[in-house]
Design a protein around this motif. Structure first.
Motif, PDB file in Angstrom:
ATOM      1  N   GLY A  14       1.188  -0.976  -0.173  1.00  0.00           N
ATOM      2  CA  GLY A  14       0.116   0.159   0.221  1.00  0.00           C
ATOM      3  C   GLY A  14       0.903   1.066  -0.082  1.00  0.00           C
ATOM      4  O   GLY A  14       2.051   1.330   0.153  1.00  0.00           O
ATOM      5  N   CYS A  15      -0.031   2.452  -0.068  1.00  0.00           N
ATOM      6  CA  CYS A  15       0.273   3.585  -0.244  1.00  0.00           C
ATOM      7  C   CYS A  15       0.886   4.346   0.816  1.00  0.00           C
ATOM      8  O   CYS A  15      -0.047   3.963   2.288  1.00  0.00           O
ATOM      9  N   GLY A  16       2.534   4.431   1.650  1.00  0.00           N
ATOM     10  CA  GLY A  16       2.534   4.377   3.166  1.00  0.00           C
ATOM     11  C   GLY A  16       2.895   3.080   4.204  1.00  0.00           C
ATOM     12  O   GLY A  16       2.447   3.077   5.188  1.00  0.00           O
ATOM     13  N   THR A  20      -2.393  -2.693  -0.418  1.00  0.00           N
ATOM     14  CA  THR A  20      -3.982  -2.453  -1.402  1.00  0.00           C
ATOM     15  C   THR A  20      -4.656  -3.814  -1.567  1.00  0.00           C
ATOM     16  O   THR A  20      -4.006  -4.849  -2.048  1.00  0.00           O
ATOM     17  N   THR A  24      -8.093  -2.056  -5.736  1.00  0.00           N
ATOM     18  CA  THR A  24      -7.277  -0.193  -6.574  1.00  0.00           C
ATOM     19  C   THR A  24      -6.847   0.267  -7.429  1.00  0.00           C
ATOM     20  O   THR A  24      -5.916  -0.153  -8.212  1.00  0.00           O
ATOM     21  N   SER A  26      -4.671   3.738  -8.181  1.00  0.00           N
ATOM     22  CA  SER A  26      -4.174   4.826  -7.688  1.00  0.00           C
ATOM     23  C   SER A  26      -2.606   4.903  -8.300  1.00  0.00           C
ATOM     24  O   SER A  26      -2.695   4.634  -8.402  1.00  0.00           O
ATOM     25  N   TYR A  27      -2.399   6.397  -7.663  1.00  0.00           N
ATOM     26  CA  TYR A  27      -0.801   6.624  -7.604  1.00  0.00           C
ATOM     27  C   TYR A  27      -0.601   7.151  -6.484  1.00  0.00           C
ATOM     28  O   TYR A  27      -1.040   8.074  -5.125  1.00  0.00           O
ATOM     29  N   CYS A  28       0.281   6.618  -5.781  1.00  0.00           N
ATOM     30  CA  CYS A  28       0.889   7.099  -4.369  1.00  0.00           C
ATOM     31  C   CYS A  28       2.025   8.062  -4.315  1.00  0.00           C
ATOM     32  O   CYS A  28       3.557   7.488  -5.164  1.00  0.00           O
ATOM     33  N   ASP A  31       6.042   6.623  -3.258  1.00  0.00           N
ATOM     34  CA  ASP A  31       6.519   6.044  -3.544  1.00  0.00           C
ATOM     35  C   ASP A  31       6.177   5.945  -4.911  1.00  0.00           C
ATOM     36  O   ASP A  31       7.274   5.228  -6.152  1.00  0.00           O
ATOM     37  N   ARG A  35      -0.583   2.426  -9.326  1.00  0.00           N
ATOM     38  CA  ARG A  35      -1.221   0.813  -8.894  1.00  0.00           C
ATOM     39  C   ARG A  35      -2.342   0.454  -9.710  1.00  0.00           C
ATOM     40  O   ARG A  35      -3.316   1.504  -8.823  1.00  0.00           O
ATOM     41  N   GLU A  72      -4.187   8.010 -13.999  1.00  0.00           N
ATOM     42  CA  GLU A  72      -3.523   7.979 -13.188  1.00  0.00           C
ATOM     43  C   GLU A  72      -2.285   8.698 -13.164  1.00  0.00           C
ATOM     44  O   GLU A  72      -1.441   8.950 -12.750  1.00  0.00           O
TER      45      GLU A  72
END
Length: 170
Positions: A14-16, A20, A24, A26-28, A31, A35, A72
């Motif tokens: 996951g982000c942080g 995830t 999902t 998403s953009y993190c 890092d 995703r 994204e």
């Protein structure tokens, strides 16, 4: 920047921290990873219900999937340009919608080829991405705002128009 393609039933970092879920998209920025859930893209494309959803969304088609990936990737562009942290979630999402429209119009050379059905696929997806939760700091823009942002990108094919419309004045 890197991509994580998540297969149905699999989790990804996951982000942080944490993991995830397999639906999902998403953009993190932490890092610098996009995703992309194969399950979520196919569910959107085909109108399939994801785990935890009350009802399946209407099918939106292949151009909707292209829009989702472009949206994204636009978040990565925002981070690289250093504007991500200066914007509200609403501004970030609307500008990413606009930039996705720019990508679809310019990079895919859709000037003469995009058909009404393909356009409607993208608009339907953008509309379903909106919300009316104005008090929530995670408010992503209303359905109409999301549609308008994509249309701005598609019609102008100019990222400067997206920046001018959605980024705060510097």
């Amino acid at each position: 920047m890197s991509y994580v393609l998540m297969e149905p039933g699999k989790t990804a970092p996951g982000c942080g921290g944490g993991t995830t879920n397999p639906s999902t998209l998403s953009y993190c920025p932490g890092d610098d990873t996009i995703r992309l859930s194969i399950q979520a893209i196919l569910a959107d494309w085909l109108g399939q219900q994801l785990p935890g959803e009350e009802s399946p969304p209407p099918a939106t088609g292949e151009w909707s999937a292209i829009y989702t990936v472009a949206h994204e990737y636009a978040h990565n562009v925002q981070e690289e340009l250093g504007v991500w942290s200066d914007m509200t979630v609403r501004q970030v999402e609307l500008e990413a919608d606009c930039l996705a429209g720019v990508y679809m119009k310019g990079s895919l050379d859709l000037t003469a080829d995009i058909k009404r059905q393909e356009f409607l696929q993208v608009v339907k997806n953008a509309s379903h991405s909106g919300d009316f939760d104005f008090r929530n700091p995670q408010h992503h823009g209303t359905p109409q705002e999301r549609v308008n942002a994509v249309i701005l990108g598609l019609t102008t094919a100019n990222p400067a128009q997206c920046q001018q419309q959605y980024e705060p004045a510097h």
